[in-house]
Design a protein around this motif. Structure first.
Motif, PDB file in Angstrom:
ATOM      1  N   PHE A 252       1.233  -1.225  -0.471  1.00 57.07           N
ATOM      2  CA  PHE A 252       0.227   0.398   0.125  1.00 57.07           C
ATOM      3  C   PHE A 252       1.275   1.064  -0.095  1.00 57.07           C
ATOM      4  CE2 PHE A 252      -3.382  -3.043   1.388  1.00 57.07           C
ATOM      5  CZ  PHE A 252      -4.183  -2.917   0.384  1.00 57.07           C
ATOM      6  N   ASN A 258      -3.092   4.815  -3.645  1.00 55.49           N
ATOM      7  CA  ASN A 258      -3.432   4.543  -2.289  1.00 55.49           C
ATOM      8  C   ASN A 258      -3.185   5.863  -1.675  1.00 55.49           C
ATOM      9  OD1 ASN A 258      -1.854   0.716  -2.717  1.00 55.49           O
ATOM     10  ND2 ASN A 258      -3.944   1.247  -2.241  1.00 55.49           N
ATOM     11  N   ASN A 272      -6.843   6.313   7.042  1.00 54.52           N
ATOM     12  CA  ASN A 272      -6.800   5.984   5.420  1.00 54.52           C
ATOM     13  C   ASN A 272      -6.715   4.261   6.115  1.00 54.52           C
ATOM     14  OD1 ASN A 272      -6.590   8.298   5.117  1.00 54.52           O
ATOM     15  ND2 ASN A 272      -4.433   8.647   4.782  1.00 54.52           N
ATOM     16  N   GLU A 276      -9.355   2.066   2.681  1.00 57.98           N
ATOM     17  CA  GLU A 276      -8.610   1.557   2.163  1.00 57.98           C
ATOM     18  C   GLU A 276      -7.990   0.113   2.139  1.00 57.98           C
ATOM     19  OE1 GLU A 276      -6.520   3.732  -0.392  1.00 57.98           O
ATOM     20  OE2 GLU A 276      -4.628   4.235   0.926  1.00 57.98           O
TER      21      GLU A 276
END
Length: 293
Positions: A252, A258, A272, A276
């Motif tokens: 990530f 991302n 965050n 995700e």
């Protein structure tokens, strides 16, 4: 929606105790069949896992967070311990309690950092639990891949020598977490990475050579901004050692579209990550859930 949290204080079996948190959408759920086991790594406590546990509980799973002895709400201990101690005692006691006392027959595992090393060592030593586990998610987990250059080697060797002289690592001073760790606890991790091996301190076991015995599907996540504890290549090499083509690796970072280049802690616990990263863990668990089989 309120999430119910209950603490169980369990005996390690070697003279210490530890906390096992039970987290669910409702108090005392009548059906306890499929659940999720979570654990933190060094310098941490339940806090690093609580966000993802609440998230998974909100989707109907019962979650259990293991706190190492002397960490978080676990009673303090005077007995020296390291990663392998936790694997052989805390993990064994927790899995026994979840499986036999609570009659849970299907489990998914989500671990951060050293929690994944403990899970690996536990499963190599107790293969009888492998059929009990449906999936594993490693978040920022590696044992022998922190050194990828001469500079990395010198940095890690210097850190080891400093910690040895101090006797412990003051976690808050170095922004590593909430709990100080002793040199005794961290010595194996330093040695594994400096020597690029993964050898037992207590038994005649080379974990690096036996990791492939764990055939449970693994989803390994790492952060592009994690440069020291669990760098991307180290996490990838750790996953690759299981030699399972069904395992999945995911980095990530901004280069992968991302929201940020995640650090060692933020990949597990940040707003965050909640947006995700956590949904991909839920998806992995759902894919390997008994409901999906």
């Amino acid at each position: 929606m309120s999430i119910h949290k209950e603490i169980h204080i369990l005996d390690t079996g070697d003279g210490s105790e530890f906390a096992l948190w039970e987290i669910s959408k409702i108090k005392n759920p009548t059906i306890k069949k499929e659940a999720i086991f979570l654990s933190h790594g060094a310098f941490s406590d339940k806090t690093v896992c609580m966000g993802i546990a609440d998230y998974l509980a909100s989707h109907g799973y019962i979650c259990f967070i293991l706190e190492w002895r002397g960490h978080g709400n676990s009673p303090p201990t005077d007995i020296p311990f390291n990663f392998e101690t936790v694997a052989l005692y805390e993990y064994k006691a927790a899995f026994n309690y979840i499986h036999h006392h609570l009659s849970i027959s299907s489990l998914h595992c989500v671990t951060h950092s050293g929690g994944g090393l403990c899970l690996t060592m536990f499963l190599v030593n107790h293969s009888e639990y492998l059929n009990f586990i449906q999936s594993i998610t490693f978040v920022a987990c590696q044992a022998f891949g922190a050194v990828n250059s001469r500079f990395d080697f010198l940095k890690l060797l210097s850190a080891k020598l400093i910690v040895k002289s101090l006797g412990q690592i003051p976690a808050s001073k170095f922004k590593l977490g909430r709990v100080n760790e002793t040199y005794y606890t961290m010595k194996p991790w330093f040695n594994w990475n400096l020597k690029k091996n993964f050898i037992s301190e207590f038994k005649n076991i080379d974990y690096k050579k036996t990791m492939s015995s764990i055939r449970v599907p693994i989803y390994s996540i790492c952060g592009a901004g994690d440069k020291f504890i669990a760098p991307v290549k180290g996490c990838y090499d750790y996953l690759k050692t299981f030699e399972n083509e069904n395992n999945i690796f995911c980095e990530f970072g901004v280069s992968n579209n991302n929201l940020e280049d995640y650090s060692h802690s933020r990949i597990a616990l940040s707003q965050n990550a909640a947006k995700e990263v956590w949904p991909t863990i839920l998806q992995w668990i759902g894919k390997h859930s008994e409901k999906a089989l």
